[in-house]
Scaffold this active site. Structure first.
Site, mmCIF file in Angstrom:
data_model
loop_
_atom_site.group_PDB
_atom_site.id
_atom_site.type_symbol
_atom_site.label_atom_id
_atom_site.label_comp_id
_atom_site.label_asym_id
_atom_site.label_seq_id
_atom_site.Cartn_x
_atom_site.Cartn_y
_atom_site.Cartn_z
ATOM 1 N N GLU A 26 0.840 -1.200 0.000
ATOM 2 C CA GLU A 26 0.000 0.000 0.000
ATOM 3 C C GLU A 26 0.870 1.243 0.000
ATOM 4 O OE1 GLU A 26 -3.283 -0.205 -1.018
ATOM 5 O OE2 GLU A 26 -3.605 -1.487 0.720
ATOM 6 N N HIS A 27 0.579 2.168 -0.916
ATOM 7 C CA HIS A 27 1.315 3.438 -1.050
ATOM 8 C C HIS A 27 2.779 3.207 -1.433
ATOM 9 C CE1 HIS A 27 -1.779 6.298 0.270
ATOM 10 N NE2 HIS A 27 -2.173 5.342 1.092
ATOM 11 N N GLY A 110 -16.259 4.124 -3.711
ATOM 12 C CA GLY A 110 -15.741 4.760 -2.514
ATOM 13 C C GLY A 110 -15.322 3.800 -1.423
ATOM 14 N N ALA A 111 -15.325 2.490 -1.702
ATOM 15 C CA ALA A 111 -14.963 1.510 -0.676
ATOM 16 C C ALA A 111 -13.486 1.134 -0.724
ATOM 17 C CB ALA A 111 -15.820 0.258 -0.817
ATOM 18 N N GLY A 112 -12.716 1.764 -1.605
ATOM 19 C CA GLY A 112 -11.307 1.422 -1.719
ATOM 20 C C GLY A 112 -11.065 0.191 -2.562
ATOM 21 N N SER A 115 -12.954 1.238 -7.920
ATOM 22 C CA SER A 115 -14.009 1.294 -8.927
ATOM 23 C C SER A 115 -13.606 2.195 -10.097
ATOM 24 C CB SER A 115 -15.310 1.796 -8.294
ATOM 25 O OG SER A 115 -15.119 3.048 -7.657
ATOM 26 N N ASP A 160 -3.578 -0.129 -9.545
ATOM 27 C CA ASP A 160 -4.997 -0.425 -9.725
ATOM 28 C C ASP A 160 -5.322 -0.755 -11.175
ATOM 29 O OD1 ASP A 160 -5.191 0.127 -7.058
ATOM 30 O OD2 ASP A 160 -6.221 2.044 -7.301
#
Length: 347
Positions: A26-27, A110-112, A115, A160
């Site tokens: 992550e990141h 918006g749920a990560g 989308s 993503d």
């Protein structure tokens, strides 16, 4: 309602792309590091037909029809992503005169779960078929990222879009975001990836993502490296001022966790992989400071309910939690969490 009812003609191309959860890494993607996402079996589908001089799109989920000329700037709605991919294709030399799109999605926005990348990749693959464009799946991912960064204005990394275009459900995509070398690795046997969504909405462009990215870039500059991926010794980050030391510590340690996670996947070691996920969440919460108290509580509840590991997924500041759960314990896991969090949606 369908394409013909909205536009008065039949679609000429169709494509779909999945959302994703990030198991580790992550990141790290915007610091040229390693990532390990997996697609979720929930897809965004896009149907397309030609148009001239504009992009027109209907979102079945939102019940909205929008249209704008090709030269229009972004306006903060779902059409930005579709205009963005057409803009990216045209900017890269592909003759795309416009398009009509019909969009339906099973992905919660918006749920990560990315989308936006699913929408971009599905739209690009539909346009690839519609206009017979000579694009590989990797080139689709790169164009999708270009659309989101340069048109929509979210300075996302490549993860993503790559997993939406190249990932396989049931496998983790090990991606080196510097070289773009990638490999799909099977998830540990007799496990289930559970996505836990409390409905904590967030918008990346407004929620601190760009600030974290700037901090990571400043940390790399002060350490004299092209990217934090090039820092092999965690001790080096202690020389940085606060909060850059914490930001760099997360990115450097997260890259190491991805490499250890790949080894665990090759061994089929669910417990070791789960522990790395939990370490990742604690680093995201304490060092990168992108978690929320609700997400921290959900992670701890997932671990208490029997998960091998759990972490927030996505950029943070809201969104969902991903947990690796033993298959035989999933029913009890689900029951325990739903009892504690009545509003919880498990995907």
């Amino acid at each position: 309602m369908g394409f013909k009812e909205v536009f008065g003609l039949l679609p000429e191309a169709s494509a779909q792309a999945p959302g994703r959860v990030n198991l580790l890494g992550e990141h790290t993607d915007y610091q040229e590091g390693y990532v390990l996402p997996t697609p979720v079996p929930y897809f965004t589908q896009v149907e397309a037909a030609p148009a001239q001089g504009q992009v027109e799109a209907y979102s079945e989920n939102l019940g909205e029809l929008r249209a704008r000329p090709l030269q229009s700037p972004p306006q903060g709605d779902f059409l930005d992503y579709l205009l963005g991919v057409v803009w990216a294709l045209r900017a890269s030399g592909h003759e795309v005169p416009g398009a009509r799109f019909y969009v339906r999605s099973r992905l919660p926005m918006g749920a990560g779960l990315s989308s936006s990348a699913a929408l971009e990749v599905a739209a690009l693959k539909a346009l690839r078929a519609l206009y017979r464009l000579p694009l590989s799946d990797q080139e689709v991912a790169l164009l999708a990222q270009k659309a989101e960064v340069e048109y929509v204005g979210v300075r996302c990394g490549l993860m993503d879009q790559m997993v939406a275009s190249l990932g396989e459900v049931g496998k983790a995509l090990f991606l080196d975001t510097r070289t773009l070398a990638h490999e799909n690795l099977p998830l540990p046997p007799r496990t289930r990836v559970a996505v836990l969504d409390l409905g904590l909405k967030r918008r990346l462009a407004e929620a601190g993502y760009n600030e974290r990215r700037r901090e990571a870039e400043e940390a790399a500059r002060r350490l004299g490296v092209r990217a934090l991926r090039d820092v092999a010794d965690l001790c080096l980050v202690e020389s940085l001022p606060s909060p850059l030391d914490r930001r760099a510590r997360h990115v450097v340690s997260e890259n190491l966790r991805v490499l250890k996670g790949v080894e665990a996947l090759r061994r089929g070691d669910a417990r070791a992989f789960g522990e790395l996920m939990t370490q990742s969440h604690r680093s995201l919460s304490r060092d990168y400071e992108v978690s929320l108290p609700e997400l921290d509580a959900l992670v701890e509840a997932a671990l208490a309910a029997g998960a091998y590991g759990a972490k927030l997924t996505g950029a943070g500041f809201g969104g969902a939690v991903v947990a690796l759960v033993p298959e035989e314990g999933y029913a009890a896991f689900k029951e325990a969490l739903e009892a504690r969090f009545p509003q919880l949606q498990l995907l």
